[in-house]
Design a protein around this motif. Structure first.
Motif, mmCIF file in Angstrom:
data_model
loop_
_atom_site.group_PDB
_atom_site.id
_atom_site.type_symbol
_atom_site.label_atom_id
_atom_site.label_comp_id
_atom_site.label_asym_id
_atom_site.label_seq_id
_atom_site.Cartn_x
_atom_site.Cartn_y
_atom_site.Cartn_z
ATOM 1 N N UNK A 168 -20.773 43.348 -24.302
ATOM 2 C CA UNK A 168 -20.634 44.138 -23.073
ATOM 3 C C UNK A 168 -19.539 45.185 -23.234
ATOM 4 N N UNK A 169 -18.431 44.798 -23.854
ATOM 5 C CA UNK A 169 -17.320 45.728 -24.041
ATOM 6 C C UNK A 169 -17.700 46.869 -24.981
ATOM 7 N N UNK A 170 -18.410 46.512 -26.053
ATOM 8 C CA UNK A 170 -18.841 47.550 -26.997
ATOM 9 C C UNK A 170 -19.802 48.523 -26.308
ATOM 10 N N UNK A 171 -20.705 47.939 -25.521
ATOM 11 C CA UNK A 171 -21.660 48.755 -24.753
ATOM 12 C C UNK A 171 -20.911 49.732 -23.858
ATOM 13 N N UNK A 172 -20.025 49.159 -23.073
ATOM 14 C CA UNK A 172 -19.315 49.915 -22.040
ATOM 15 C C UNK A 172 -18.502 51.068 -22.626
ATOM 16 N N UNK A 187 -16.761 51.756 -29.111
ATOM 17 C CA UNK A 187 -15.338 51.681 -29.438
ATOM 18 C C UNK A 187 -14.848 50.239 -29.289
ATOM 19 N N UNK A 188 -14.433 49.631 -30.400
ATOM 20 C CA UNK A 188 -14.025 48.224 -30.363
ATOM 21 C C UNK A 188 -12.553 48.066 -30.008
ATOM 22 N N UNK A 225 -22.420 40.604 -36.486
ATOM 23 C CA UNK A 225 -23.516 41.521 -36.189
ATOM 24 C C UNK A 225 -23.103 42.506 -35.100
ATOM 25 N N UNK A 226 -22.432 41.984 -34.085
ATOM 26 C CA UNK A 226 -22.014 42.846 -32.970
ATOM 27 C C UNK A 226 -21.063 43.932 -33.452
ATOM 28 N N UNK A 227 -20.075 43.539 -34.228
ATOM 29 C CA UNK A 227 -19.128 44.535 -34.742
ATOM 30 C C UNK A 227 -19.808 45.518 -35.689
ATOM 31 N N UNK A 228 -20.639 44.959 -36.594
ATOM 32 C CA UNK A 228 -21.211 45.799 -37.652
ATOM 33 C C UNK A 228 -22.222 46.809 -37.125
ATOM 34 N N UNK A 229 -22.876 46.499 -36.004
ATOM 35 C CA UNK A 229 -23.924 47.388 -35.514
ATOM 36 C C UNK A 229 -23.368 48.537 -34.668
ATOM 37 N N UNK A 230 -22.048 48.511 -34.450
ATOM 38 C CA UNK A 230 -21.434 49.623 -33.716
ATOM 39 C C UNK A 230 -20.493 50.401 -34.624
#
Lengths: 199, 199
Positions: B75-79, B83-84, B133-138
């Motif tokens: 959700x944070x990455x989306x929002x 940006x992590x 996966x979440x980190x790598x895809x952004x």
DNA sequence: TGTACATCAGTGAACGCGCGTTCACTGATGTAC
DNA sequence: TGTACATCAGTGAACGCGCGTTCACTGATGTAC
């Protein structure tokens, strides 16, 4: 039956070394006093002639577990003129992942230390400070400083955090996803070496 | 006395959530079935009507412990458009360090998972894969990819390793050297944010 | 150097306790009529 | 809709086991003479 003073203190040392190994393998809560003394070649009854309590043993065992790895870090930094990359590469080997009993105590014992204050927490904090100091006092250009600057501390903290976290992740995934586990180690070997040299 | 089906499944969920919290605070070996059920408001006798064994509960509790934090990461990455850095800064807060029961399961449960193969190990490996996966895809430029390249994976592994290792170190030192503990978190907030953006 | 004895390192049984798990029981739920 | 009863979620006592710790005992060590 009594035993000579030298033998007795050798026996104490044997218990300590066995504890340092087993605690790194299964955590402090995961190993009992009886198993440690048995593995060292004794019965558990004599244990309290050597140590006040299990916690006292655990604290001493933590100190011992930090001593050799920390000496090795300093020796490696010395030998390679402040270049930490050989140490980083060596730390992140699959052999280190697969033999926690003989390796760095932080990926296992730092978690135990974080659970509650006490002798173990003190010993582990001491060990962590030692590691950070060793990394921070050596610069990528080979120079050595007694008073690390912010950038030196920052480099040390990032590298140490990633080494420990990486080892924790590699061990957690090694049985269910061995390829991922290997990949994590390989990536960090590369990335942390680069980070050490270029900031 | 019997209880309605809805109530019973709510009770099961209460046990699961209590376990997910206590296991993150003190590790799987550090909490007993009796304490979990008591804390959830029941006696331990009924436990085996809900779960096959302590290990089965632990595995489900691990899944549950990963679900919310992982959803929060996505959700944070989306929002923030990939940006992590907001997630990184938030992860490394002192509040997160001081409340392990409500935070990321990795700094505590990944060690338990590494000790031996089994259901817990599988669940934790699953969770770790999800995070990577979440980190790598952004990407830092805000783009999203379904097929992360080597550089994307590398960035994810370094950031996740340092987050976990940093939290382990911060928790280990928080009682014996609170200033050092705070410093570790502050340094990593800065350094990992920079690393995320600049590689 | 040799003997007599006090010391004390290590043994193994025992302690109370909490663990994971089982089970006979209770009584509200939910179904069959 | 109301009654009779089978089901089964939760209770609490009990199981065997291993934990950390204690202690009376043993017999080799090491000291006093």
């Amino acid at each position: 039956m009594k035993v000579s003073k030298e033998q007795s203190s050798a026996n104490r040392q044997a218990i300590l070394e066995t504890a340092a190994r087993l605690y790194r393998e299964r955590g402090i809560g995961g190993v009992g006093v009886a198993e440690i003394t048995r593995e060292a070649g004794f019965t558990h009854g004599g244990f309290y002639g050597h140590f006040d309590s299990k916690e006292a043993l655990a604290a001493e065992a933590c100190e011992l577990a930090f001593a050799a790895p920390l000496a090795r870090l300093n020796a490696t930094l010395e030998k390679h003129e402040g270049d930490a990359t050989p140490y980083i590469t060596n730390y992140l080997r699959t052999q280190h992942r697969d033999k926690p009993g003989e390796g760095c105590p932080m990926p296992t014992l730092a978690i135990d230390a974080g659970r509650e204050p006490g002798l173990v927490s003190d010993a582990v904090t001491q060990g962590i400070s030692g590691y950070l100091k060793a990394f921070a006092s050596h610069r990528p250009d080979g120079s050595v400083t007694e008073a690390p600057e912010a950038a030196d501390k920052a480099r040390a903290v990032v590298v140490l955090s990633a080494l420990i976290g990486g080892m924790v992740l590699a061990r957690a995934t090694s049985s269910a996803a061995p390829a991922l586990s290997d990949e994590i180690l390989a990536i960090l070997q590369e990335e942390l070496s680069t980070f050490w040299k270029n900031g």
